[in-house]
Write a protein that holds these residues in place. Sequence first.
Motif, short mmCIF file in Angstrom:
data_model
loop_
_atom_site.label_atom_id
_atom_site.label_comp_id
_atom_site.label_asym_id
_atom_site.label_seq_id
_atom_site.Cartn_x
_atom_site.Cartn_y
_atom_site.Cartn_z
N HIS A 175 0.82 -1.22 0.00
CA HIS A 175 0.00 0.00 0.00
C HIS A 175 0.85 1.27 0.00
CE1 HIS A 175 -3.44 -2.58 0.57
NE2 HIS A 175 -2.90 -3.09 1.66
N VAL A 176 1.99 1.21 -0.67
CA VAL A 176 2.86 2.36 -0.89
C VAL A 176 3.15 2.43 -2.38
CG1 VAL A 176 5.09 3.44 -0.41
CG2 VAL A 176 3.92 2.14 1.39
N PRO A 177 2.69 3.46 -3.09
CA PRO A 177 2.94 3.54 -4.53
C PRO A 177 4.42 3.45 -4.86
CG PRO A 177 1.33 5.19 -3.86
CD PRO A 177 1.87 4.59 -2.60
N ALA A 178 4.73 2.85 -6.01
CA ALA A 178 6.11 2.62 -6.39
C ALA A 178 6.89 3.91 -6.59
CB ALA A 178 6.16 1.79 -7.67
N SER A 179 6.22 5.02 -6.83
CA SER A 179 6.90 6.29 -7.07
C SER A 179 7.36 6.98 -5.78
CB SER A 179 6.00 7.23 -7.86
OG SER A 179 4.79 7.48 -7.17
N TYR A 180 7.03 6.41 -4.63
CA TYR A 180 7.46 7.00 -3.37
C TYR A 180 8.90 6.60 -3.04
CZ TYR A 180 3.25 9.25 -1.64
OH TYR A 180 2.21 10.13 -1.47
N VAL A 181 9.64 7.53 -2.46
CA VAL A 181 11.00 7.28 -1.99
C VAL A 181 11.01 7.44 -0.49
CG1 VAL A 181 11.66 9.69 -2.43
CG2 VAL A 181 13.43 7.96 -2.18
N MET A 182 11.58 6.46 0.22
CA MET A 182 11.67 6.47 1.68
C MET A 182 13.10 6.75 2.09
SD MET A 182 9.17 3.21 2.16
CE MET A 182 9.62 2.61 0.53
N MET A 183 13.28 7.43 3.21
CA MET A 183 14.62 7.86 3.62
C MET A 183 15.42 6.68 4.16
SD MET A 183 14.50 10.86 2.57
CE MET A 183 16.00 11.61 3.15
N GLY A 184 15.72 5.74 3.27
CA GLY A 184 16.65 4.66 3.56
C GLY A 184 16.06 3.39 4.12
N ASN A 185 14.84 3.42 4.63
CA ASN A 185 14.32 2.22 5.28
C ASN A 185 12.81 2.17 5.13
OD1 ASN A 185 14.43 -0.16 6.83
ND2 ASN A 185 14.09 0.94 8.74
N SER A 186 12.27 0.97 5.10
CA SER A 186 10.82 0.80 5.00
C SER A 186 10.14 1.40 6.23
CB SER A 186 10.48 -0.69 4.90
OG SER A 186 9.09 -0.89 4.83
N GLY A 187 9.13 2.24 5.99
CA GLY A 187 8.42 2.90 7.07
C GLY A 187 9.00 4.23 7.48
N ALA A 188 10.11 4.65 6.87
CA ALA A 188 10.75 5.93 7.19
C ALA A 188 10.02 7.06 6.49
CB ALA A 188 12.22 5.88 6.77
#
Length: 654
Positions: free
Chosen positions: A77-90
């Motif tokens: 449930h996180v679109p592929a175009s999102y970038v996370m600050m190094g870790n899942s859930g960040a």
Amino acid sequence: MRSFILICCLLVTAQCVKAQFQRFGNMGGGGGGAAQRDTGSHTHEPDTITITYRLLGEPTDYKLDSSIADFSSSYMHVPASYVMMGNSGAPARNLLFTPFMKAGFDPGFHTFDVYGFNHQNARIYNTTKPYSELLYLVGSQQEQNIGVLHTQNRTDRFNFGFEYNKKYAPGYFRSQATNHDIYRLTARFNSKNKRYNAYLSYFYNKINNGENGGIRVADSVLDNPRYSQRKTIDVNLGNYASTTSGLFNTTLPVKTTNKQSGFMFVQQYDWGKGDTVHVNDTTDYYKFDPFFRVQYTFRVDNNSLAYLDGQPDTSFYTRKYGWAFNGDTVRALHEWRTISNDVSLIQFPIRGNQGHFISAGARYENIRGTFLDANISFNNMVVHGEYRNKTRNQKWDLSAKGEFYLAGRNSGDYNISGMLSRYLNETLGNVHLLFSNTNREASYIYKYFSSTYDSWYNNGLGKENITLLQFAADNKKLKYNLAVNYYLMENYTYFENYYTSAQAPVLFNLLQVILSKHFRYKHYNWYAEFAFQQVHGDGRIQVPSIWTRHRLAYENKLFNNLNLMTGIEARYNTSYYADDYSPVIGQFVYQTTQRVKYYAPDLAAFVHFRIKSLSAFIRGENINTFFARNNFAGPAYPYNNFTFRLGLRWWFIN
């Protein structure tokens, strides 16, 4: 709370075992699976179900998604175009830039929005039988996700739904663990004569994020075999503090806690005409078509952001925040509560079509804020209206709506929008035109922030004005989706450094072209996604010019009930000055000094399959780290190393 969750999991598991023995051998396995099958009549087989849901305020019924094609959106449930600050859930942001276009008061805490529930995505279910889902994911570094969903109609007039998600990811680097608990409860009720309807939406998101401030050393250290164990690399925050990490017990030396909760209760009373419909010799049902409705909505929303560093690193805060630092605990806290009462009058011009209506209403809001050094309270008075015509043949969909803040702290804020959608034919598909204009005060976090070391005010911010023009096309036959977005932005507000805000000096615009296309040859499939973005003017936003994702997969149905999808996935974007991240205020920061580039596309290999009511996702992600340096989400924030993930999803008809 932990005991309650464990009990829920045990109960669902027990139902699973019982259900498998009683039903599993007889459930159909093709298409969307038996749990998704709609028989289209009032009589259902013993092991089939009809289940739909609606979003609040929307007249359209949706079906559950049992697809195994897209792990990011349908499972995580996180679109592929999102970038996370190094870790899942960040903290996460969308590489496809999307400005915040909501008039009125806003605290400004949005870096974790993609993980949580809200009233806008609340699902009001309708099901012929009790339905449950259980999700479990295990990954490298002890990453685990747990998901529980249950909904049922207790009677034809009452339904409730419950969802719980647990997201836990320790990560590869020091002090970057995440541990989230997310809850949702929904319910609907309608009276026997169908004149009275009520809807309930409640959610609670507790987000715990470990802050490490990024790695302290040069990027080249990632190529050094000496640091193949990433936790030996020095980070900026929590470097020498002890960390206890576990699914239900995680101690974070430096952390951000974002708590969001919302309660909404909608009551409706209708005037209209009812008829008893004769189905057969033994079955009649009562049908009621409203022509006028009075609707009352009560809402309570809470939103808080807290930051805590009990063993602060002097050099980081001095260098990044410019504080005369003495080494004491760094703490920040913003808490907000909004209570609103809304009354709307709604007319339905055409009998039997609740997608065609005219509404007008007013809302009174009371907002209270609590900080470390002060409290604040203010009110808003809002009027709003909408015209919607979604035709019964599903070919036309027209909407025009607006809201205006008459008085209060946000007086002068407004939002107006118009939408026209037309289904042409099977070959040409559906085309969509949208116009939206928002005039709003900047989110409050851009105006004031307080911590134990410093407080600042920015009272010189003007109102943001953002216009969106959109053309979109959706073609199921040719299997493509196209969207062209043109944004025009004035007084765009941003953080110019780790602690203070500013506004873009001039009017600027952003053009986006987003295309997805599915190519198929026999059992071989190519899912291609492209996005082009270009900023004109001094916009003070940074976006990659090109973002793209590709999935090359072999798909087949084997042994009558095995749906198989296996292949590779690649994501890539061009180099750009990616936003930095400020841990204390929990916000992304505009920067033009360090360009972030991809050393190689993010690569993943996967095997996804579904057998009747069980779906499995087996994935090896970040394969590119075997032959190239870790890619970066932002300055000093590298992505994780190679990660193995196994995700399971079961659904049960209880």
